[in-house]
Structures are given as C-alpha cells and as structure tokens.
Design an enzyme around this catalytic site. Sequence first.
Site, PDB file in Angstrom:
ATOM      1  CE  LYS A 293       3.875  -4.863  -4.762  1.00 16.21           C
ATOM      2  NZ  LYS A 293       4.434  -4.714  -3.404  1.00 16.21           N
TER       3      LYS A 293
ATOM      4  NE  ARG B 222     -15.028  -3.007  -2.439  1.00 23.54           N
ATOM      5  CZ  ARG B 222     -14.896  -4.284  -2.772  1.00 23.54           C
ATOM      6  NH1 ARG B 222     -14.602  -5.179  -1.854  1.00 23.54           N
ATOM      7  NH2 ARG B 222     -15.062  -4.669  -4.009  1.00 23.54           N
TER       8      ARG B 222
ATOM      9  CG  HIS C 207      21.331 -16.310  -4.678  1.00 25.74           C
ATOM     10  ND1 HIS C 207      21.039 -17.563  -4.210  1.00 25.74           N
ATOM     11  CD2 HIS C 207      22.106 -15.722  -3.750  1.00 25.74           C
ATOM     12  CE1 HIS C 207      21.613 -17.732  -3.019  1.00 25.74           C
ATOM     13  NE2 HIS C 207      22.269 -16.628  -2.723  1.00 25.74           N
TER      14      HIS C 207
ATOM     15  NE  ARG D 222       2.030  -5.930   5.265  1.00 27.49           N
ATOM     16  CZ  ARG D 222       2.176  -5.669   3.968  1.00 27.49           C
ATOM     17  NH1 ARG D 222       1.312  -6.171   3.095  1.00 27.49           N
ATOM     18  NH2 ARG D 222       3.181  -4.923   3.541  1.00 27.49           N
TER      19      ARG D 222
ATOM     20  N   PRO E 108      10.489  -4.197  -3.313  1.00 31.41           N
ATOM     21  CG  PRO E 108      11.310  -4.899  -5.360  1.00 31.41           C
ATOM     22  CD  PRO E 108      10.962  -5.378  -4.002  1.00 31.41           C
ATOM     23  CD  GLU E 109       5.439  -0.935  -1.045  1.00 34.34           C
ATOM     24  OE1 GLU E 109       4.386  -0.792  -1.698  1.00 34.34           O
ATOM     25  OE2 GLU E 109       5.444  -1.315   0.137  1.00 34.34           O
TER      26      GLU E 109
END
Length: 304
Positions: A59, A185, A131, A294, A2-3
Amino acid sequence: MPELPEVETIARGLQTRVAGEMIESVWLGSKPQTMKSPPAEIASTLEHTRILEVRRMGKHIVFELGRNRVARDGVARAPSPAKTRNKAKAFKKAKVLKDPKALGPRSQWIVHLGMTGRMVVCEPSAELAKHTHAVVKLGSGRELRFVDPRRFGRLSVATQGDFDAGGAEPLEVEKERFLMLFRGRNTPIKSALLNQKLLRGVGNIYADESLFRAGIRPRRRLSTVPRAKLEALYGAIQEVLKEAIALGGSSISDYVDADGEEGFFQLQHRVYGREGEPCLVCKTPVKRVVIVGRSSHYCPKCQK
Ligand SMILES: [Zn+2]
C-alpha cells in the site's frame, strides 16, 4: 482509507503525470509524525533528482529517483526534453544493458497515504490546502503536494533504493509460493489474509470479497482448508483486486487533480458491509462476525 487498488490507481496516475520530472526543491511541514525519515534526509534525497518511475509496493507509493550522471567537470548534464520523457523507459533499458551506473545512484521516496493522505499535482498558483505537509517543486514548474488532514500518512526515503514493503505482492506472487505461505497455519483464514507479513496490501474489504468468491468462511482455520479451496482463493484475490483496479483506472484524474476530489468508483461489494441483506447468489442474509477486531462479512450458505 485507500486500499491496494486505490493506491495502484494513484501510483499509475502519478506515473503518467510526473515520471521524467526533475525535483528542484522540497518544502516539508513541521508535523513530526508525518516524517518517518528525518526531514533533512528526505529533502536532500529528493532534491536535484529525477523521478524515473512511480509504482506501488503493497500500500506504499514508491518514487524511484535517479541523479543525473555528473560530467567530468562536475556539472550535472541537462538532459534533452525527449530524454526526459523517456527516462523511465531509458532506466529499464539501462538495467537490461547491465549498466547500473548509466543513471547514477538510485534512491526512493516512499509515501504511505494512511487514512486521508492525498497526492496533488497542481500549478504553483493553486491555493495551498490546509494540512499540506510537503510541497515538491518540479522542473516543469508544477508542484506535487502531500495533503493529509488526519496525519496517519507517512513520508520516508530509502537512500540505497532497497525499500522492502514486507510480505508477498498479491498480484505477483506465484501460486505455489502463495500455497506455501498459507499452509499449515492454525489461525482463522481471514486474519492470515490481513497479516501483512504474508501478503502485503490486502485489506479488510478485499479479504471479505475474495473469501466469498472462493466459498470459504472467514473464521475457518487455515489448516482445515483443502488445497483446492486455497487455489480458488489465490485466483479470487487476484480477480477482485484486478476488477477494482480496472474500475479505479477510469477515475485517476479525479483522484490526483488539483481539487483533490475523490471520484473513485468502488467495486460492487457482494458481502462487505451488507450484513442482513440477501446474498446475491442464494438470498440467505449476509452475516457479520468480528475477527481480530475487524468486521467480517460472509454468506453462511455459500461459504463453508
Ligand atoms: Zn449465499
């Protein structure tokens, strides 16, 4: 996994379903990695509190908990059903009235869903899913269950109500603060977007989609991105997240219902996961590169 938009949708679904409920008792499973706070502390923090509000921070799903005001005889007063329904509202009102004691001490229950975590609201007769790591019995008789097959999810409590999810909230951060966070940065812009200490909760998919909409290559060094582009990125992040939340809002019931089916509608990705497919704007094949481990997807023509 889940984002942010999914977590927002789940938190809103829980707010609709359980805000105002009393927590009567808590059962916790024996898997130690699920409990980020000591199990006894989680249980004692949750039991006999009222869920005032459920919201998202980064999140994380955060349950704001309040104890009933204790009457002079030491017995907690039972609020009327009408009060129960309006508790979340009443809580906000109490803050406005500068009467922090109106609802007793606050604490928070924090849930991170990890990869496969799920919150299920159901009748007690519903079969206990494999679970299941936590069962919270509610005043209405229903149960709130935490189910997590892969066990990357985490349960914890903040007894002073001071949980800090770190970083700035991407949907609330002001433009100037956003520009300050990202200014000067020397890292690739994609890795800065994934850095939870800067912005909390922008994951891989939404980072790629935002960079596409802002026309910035994921590997581009932040220090070389002009202010106007960063401003465009600020807008793109909010746009992408809000669109995804709007889509998710229509499938709340599927996500938190007893059967736990995931009926989440996804935003149509413009670049994410579309390596080699034509860009939706210019037809150039979408490229994939790996940045800090990623996958990053971008259009080499539309993004500079
Ligand atoms: Zn393109």
